[in-house]
Write a protein that holds these residues in place. Sequence first.
Motif, PDB file in Angstrom:
ATOM      1  N   LYS A 123       0.851  -1.192   0.000  1.00  0.00           N
ATOM      2  CA  LYS A 123       0.000   0.000   0.000  1.00  0.00           C
ATOM      3  C   LYS A 123       0.884   1.237   0.000  1.00  0.00           C
ATOM      4  O   LYS A 123       1.920   1.271   0.650  1.00  0.00           O
ATOM      5  CB  LYS A 123      -0.870   0.035   1.256  1.00  0.00           C
ATOM      6  CG  LYS A 123      -1.858  -1.088   1.378  1.00  0.00           C
ATOM      7  CD  LYS A 123      -2.599  -0.962   2.701  1.00  0.00           C
ATOM      8  CE  LYS A 123      -3.531  -2.130   2.908  1.00  0.00           C
ATOM      9  NZ  LYS A 123      -4.261  -2.026   4.183  1.00  0.00           N
ATOM     10  N   ASP A 126      -1.702   7.639   1.739  1.00  0.00           N
ATOM     11  CA  ASP A 126      -2.959   8.255   1.301  1.00  0.00           C
ATOM     12  C   ASP A 126      -2.664   9.331   0.264  1.00  0.00           C
ATOM     13  O   ASP A 126      -1.696  10.079   0.396  1.00  0.00           O
ATOM     14  CB  ASP A 126      -3.704   8.876   2.482  1.00  0.00           C
ATOM     15  CG  ASP A 126      -4.347   7.836   3.378  1.00  0.00           C
ATOM     16  OD1 ASP A 126      -4.522   6.686   2.926  1.00  0.00           O
ATOM     17  OD2 ASP A 126      -4.681   8.170   4.535  1.00  0.00           O
ATOM     18  N   ASN A 161      -3.492   3.529  -2.115  1.00  0.00           N
ATOM     19  CA  ASN A 161      -3.332   3.344  -0.675  1.00  0.00           C
ATOM     20  C   ASN A 161      -4.057   2.087  -0.192  1.00  0.00           C
ATOM     21  O   ASN A 161      -4.400   1.965   0.970  1.00  0.00           O
ATOM     22  CB  ASN A 161      -3.821   4.583   0.093  1.00  0.00           C
ATOM     23  CG  ASN A 161      -5.299   4.848  -0.106  1.00  0.00           C
ATOM     24  OD1 ASN A 161      -5.907   4.367  -1.067  1.00  0.00           O
ATOM     25  ND2 ASN A 161      -5.885   5.621   0.791  1.00  0.00           N
TER      26      ASN A 161
END
Length: 185
Positions: A123, A126, A161
Amino acid sequence: MQSPVLAIGERLKEIRATRNLTLEDVSKLTDVSKPMLGQIERGQSSPTITTLWKIAVGLKVPLSLLLEELEEECSVVDTLSKNAILEEDGKMRAFPVFPFDPTRNVEIFYIEFDPGCQHRSKKHLDGVEEYVFVEQGMLEMVVNNNKIVLKEKQALRFRANVSHSYNNPYQEPCVIYNMIFYPRA
């Protein structure tokens, strides 16, 4: 060709200007004195690796970014002449077309997947977005547990993300361009 000292100064000045930071702001972030930063920007001081490391950590940029030469107005890249980043026992070869650029907050890769290759990506933070353009073959993407099959000349944009993977379960090689956009700091 620009001297390395001038190139470092220009790169620092460019990063500072992009983020609308004063020398005082950068001094506070990096614990490097304002006069020293000014000398580096003007090419009047050759910073030590320790000083460069403080600047890189304080500005949250790769150290290598400070050491790169400023790019020309126009750049032609021979993609396959770059050193490949090998993953999945060499079944995935990623060539950095344009390495991370803090001014544009983007990096671009040319990636080859051999048949049977599966690559799971961690990931991202953000705000990071990825764009995948399939140049040749087919690619199976799994984005946040959703399977998406991309055919030749198709593209995908997604928020990165979340867990995501690139798979080539097909008999033919797959070639993609991957653009990764990072949020402004």
